[in-house]
Design an enzyme around this catalytic site. Structure first.
Site, short mmCIF file in Angstrom:
data_model
loop_
_atom_site.label_atom_id
_atom_site.label_comp_id
_atom_site.label_asym_id
_atom_site.label_seq_id
_atom_site.Cartn_x
_atom_site.Cartn_y
_atom_site.Cartn_z
N ASP A 113 -57.32 -56.33 8.51
CA ASP A 113 -57.37 -57.19 9.69
C ASP A 113 -56.55 -56.54 10.80
O ASP A 113 -55.62 -55.78 10.51
CB ASP A 113 -56.83 -58.59 9.38
CG ASP A 113 -57.44 -59.65 10.28
OD1 ASP A 113 -58.07 -60.59 9.76
OD2 ASP A 113 -57.28 -59.55 11.52
N LYS A 136 -51.64 -60.50 10.63
CA LYS A 136 -52.15 -61.28 9.50
C LYS A 136 -51.98 -60.52 8.18
O LYS A 136 -51.72 -61.13 7.14
CB LYS A 136 -53.62 -61.65 9.73
CG LYS A 136 -53.76 -62.74 10.79
CD LYS A 136 -55.19 -63.22 11.00
CE LYS A 136 -55.18 -64.36 12.02
NZ LYS A 136 -56.54 -64.78 12.42
N ASN A 159 -58.90 -52.22 13.08
CA ASN A 159 -60.24 -52.73 13.37
C ASN A 159 -61.27 -51.78 12.77
O ASN A 159 -61.37 -50.63 13.19
CB ASN A 159 -60.38 -52.82 14.89
CG ASN A 159 -61.71 -53.41 15.31
OD1 ASN A 159 -62.63 -53.54 14.51
ND2 ASN A 159 -61.80 -53.76 16.58
N CYS A 262 -64.38 -71.42 22.33
CA CYS A 262 -63.47 -71.75 21.25
C CYS A 262 -64.26 -72.43 20.15
O CYS A 262 -64.72 -73.56 20.30
CB CYS A 262 -62.36 -72.66 21.76
SG CYS A 262 -61.33 -73.31 20.43
N CYS A 320 -79.79 -48.08 3.82
CA CYS A 320 -80.44 -49.15 3.04
C CYS A 320 -81.76 -48.64 2.47
O CYS A 320 -82.06 -48.85 1.30
CB CYS A 320 -80.64 -50.39 3.91
SG CYS A 320 -81.62 -51.68 3.10
#
Lengths: 431, 431
Positions: A113, A136, A159, A262, A320
């Site tokens: 995080d 965090k 990040n 928010c 994939c």
């Protein structure tokens, strides 16, 4: 602080010797000793354990987990200490997932995080007001290490959607120092607990490249819905095959998340999603029950939709498509292994046929504690209930059968037609 | 500790004046000041707030909850500060339920438990190793007060199944000092999070006597199943009408819980059950969504059975029979109120018909954020989805309809036949 108090007491000793009247020093010393004792009331950690004990004593932090073996739910609970789980996003879902795995005694947790703890996060579980301002990852490590010192914690404050962050992410996933003998990558499972499209796509990309099984989770912006999803590269749909919340057709899904909005959140919805996510992780790692391919949670109606998504042969993700090809080519091998396992299970069932016949722990909502495979399920009928008890509602199997018939959709059949397989492979090669 | 440090520094001042060489005292003082600073790193609490703010800033602990209003989920979130909830049993489910309600900003929590924290509890969420030896109520108050100082916490360290404990329990539930204008008892909801039959029967007895709505919860001994249940005295089955986990017919259910047996437990199952319990509590208190009368959780198959149980006219609990009688006699009154509400809603719907027509928050698994009543649901069809989006699976309503048809059982119809009502009343009077 212990070191500081020791230094202070030493200084008092020196001072006492230099004085003619030691009385004031005695008073000072008693003050300091009192303070040293008070400071010891700070959090004390329990000591590490070498092996998980199943002893039923109040001082054993693992007794209730090891009891899962005695109750026939898990074959070997102690295997949990060998597993590594990566959690991306230590927010309302990820932090609770990390705490659950820590309390279950997982071997190693990798936490990712870049955010810091804010008072605005206090409406979700885990973080405390005194951690406001910490990253965090730091706050999580602080709390988790206190809860269970047996877990190896590695935190990455970064990040994963930046170029450098993505590189660090993939290289940390491939690090095998914790368990050098492990096949594949260095972790057993990746849990995605992020709140945005880019981060999910980054996890998807890394897992597709590394052939890494992962689970995705999410909570809606209005806080009252959520979902979890199992993604096995090549075998199930990847995140790019079909985004799980909505199917964006023709427009860029990124534009759907509005800036400056928010979102609402609730500790309940996020706690339920984290619980379902880690429960399915435990089933996957310790090999019990059935891992849900997709499980939704609509809290307004307590409705839990399930489904299974096959990979999209037109998926935009190149890795994939490669995994899909590999998966198809490995089908004969899988079939042979499944057949061998079935035969081995059948002979074991004959040998140990009556092992669970007394069914000692038959007090549960739906009796399926021993239904780990079909052969065991067959032996667990109503006749095994203790005298005087009758069932309150039907077996889950019966219920599911009814739904499958009613909805007409159910799960898509596993492809076992050779012609069909060939066609799919050709379609993949044509992309 | 601040007071102690102050006293120590004062003593040093006195000593300094009596000495010819103040140098050793200066050194001591810097030591003490350093220690005083270190001790201040202990948890700092956030200050209380007077009113819940909906301002979107990082420092607002309620912004994500107040957003529930803006998203149309809850009409008036701030009402939560007026509610009192009692939680009986602060174990693996009760402690997490208490934390969730605390983080949601509930007005007042009453906590009941007689047990102490042990290391053996560390495989469930909430309690920390440094709280081992404390009573569960003290440890809970310590943690919850730190998380949210706005919540009024009252703890009762006692066993509600003893004669004296039961008296204290009922009198605490009737205490109305927190909200003197409240109708009925002093609490809005009782949550039963206990792990044994006697305690459930005690909660049942108290709630039947006090006409108190409550919710029951439980987790199976093998840790992989759980349930929650809503109990409204007179309206739904009470705990004595039919015990929820198993139906004991002819034998004493108490003998089913074996002494000395160590039950298994998992933070996942208990976290999910606590989440479902508090989510339904929030729906009940804040009047949104649908409160589930009974919801099971079978974690091995991710199966969530629901059902509705009518009271048993032959229930052994006298207070339950009295409540059943009252409920039947009040039927005409309820019908009139329901009719009046329907008419009022209909006229409001005409006035505010197009309020949610733009449906700004339509990003969710199942679109029912605004389906709080049938009239709004009707306006929320696929045509309201933003351009380019299609639904991944059908609406929950459709799904439920299919199940109801398939199972043939579904919910039992509400009695609306006068003859039937009379017969039931006579049967009750005959008991």
């Amino acid at each position: 602080m212990e070191v500081e108090f020791k230094a202070l007491l030493d200084d008092l000793d020196v001072l006492e010797k230099s004085l003619s009247d030691p009385a004031p020093i005695h008073k000072l010393r008693s003050h300091v000793e009192n303070l040293a004792n008070l400071s010891k009331c700070n959090p004390q950690r329990r000591s590490r354990v070498k092996e998980l004990s199943s002893e039923v004593v109040d001082s054993n932090p693992y007794s209730r987990l090891m009891a899962l073996q005695r109750m026939g739910i898990v074959d070997n609970y102690e295997r949990i200490r060998g597993f590594s789980v990566a959690i991306v996003g230590i927010g309302g879902v990820g932090s609770v997932a990390a705490e659950m795995l820590t309390r279950c005694g997982i071997g190693r947790l990798l936490l990712y995080d870049y955010d810091t703890v804010e008072l605005a996060n206090m409406n979700r579980l885990f973080f405390r007001p005194d951690q406001v301002g910490m990253t965090k990852t730091d706050a999580a490590v602080q709390t988790l290490a206190e809860i269970n010192p047996d877990v190896v914690l590695e935190s990455f404050t970064m990040n994963i959607t930046t170029v450098q962050g993505f590189e660090t992410f993939t290289s940390s996933l491939t690090n095998k120092s914790f368990c050098p003998s492990k096949e594949g990558s260095g972790v057993d499972l990746v849990l995605s607990c992020v709140d945005n499209y880019e981060a999910r796509m980054a996890v998807n990309q890394a897992c597709n490249e590394l052939r890494q099984t992962w689970m995705e989770s999410g909570v809606s912006e209005d806080a009252v819905s959520g979902h979890i999803q199992l993604l096995v590269p090549g075998e199930t749909a990847c995140f790019a095959c079909a985004p799980p919340l909505v199917v964006a057709s023709g427009i860029d899904e990124r534009t759907l998340k509005r800036e400056g909005v928010c979102a609402a959140s609730l500790p309940t919805t996020m706690g339920v999603v984290a619980g379902l996510l880690v429960q399915n992780s435990l089933k996957f790692l310790l090999n019990f029950g059935e891992v849900s391919p997709y499980l939704g949670y609509n809290s307004l109606k307590d409705f839990f939709p399930t489904m299974k998504m096959r990979p999209n042969p037109q998926c935009s993700n190149v890795a994939c498509l490669e995994r899909q090809k590999e998966h198809m080519l490995a089908k004969p091998e899988r079939d042979a292994a499944a057949k061998a396992k079935m035969e081995a299970d059948a002979s074991t069932a004959i040998d140990e046929g009556s092992l669970h016949a007394d069914n000692e722990w038959n007090i549960s909502v739906v009796d399926d504690a021993n239904e780990k495979d079909a052969s065991k399920a067959a032996s667990s009928s109503d006749t095994t209930l203790p005298e005087g008890l009758t069932r309150e509602f039907p077996d889950a199997d019966e219920y599911e059968r009814e739904i499958a018939i009613a909805s007409g959709s159910g799960e898509i059949e596993e492809e076992d037609d050779l012609e069909e397989l060939k066609k799919q492979l050709e379609a993949l090669n044509a992309v």
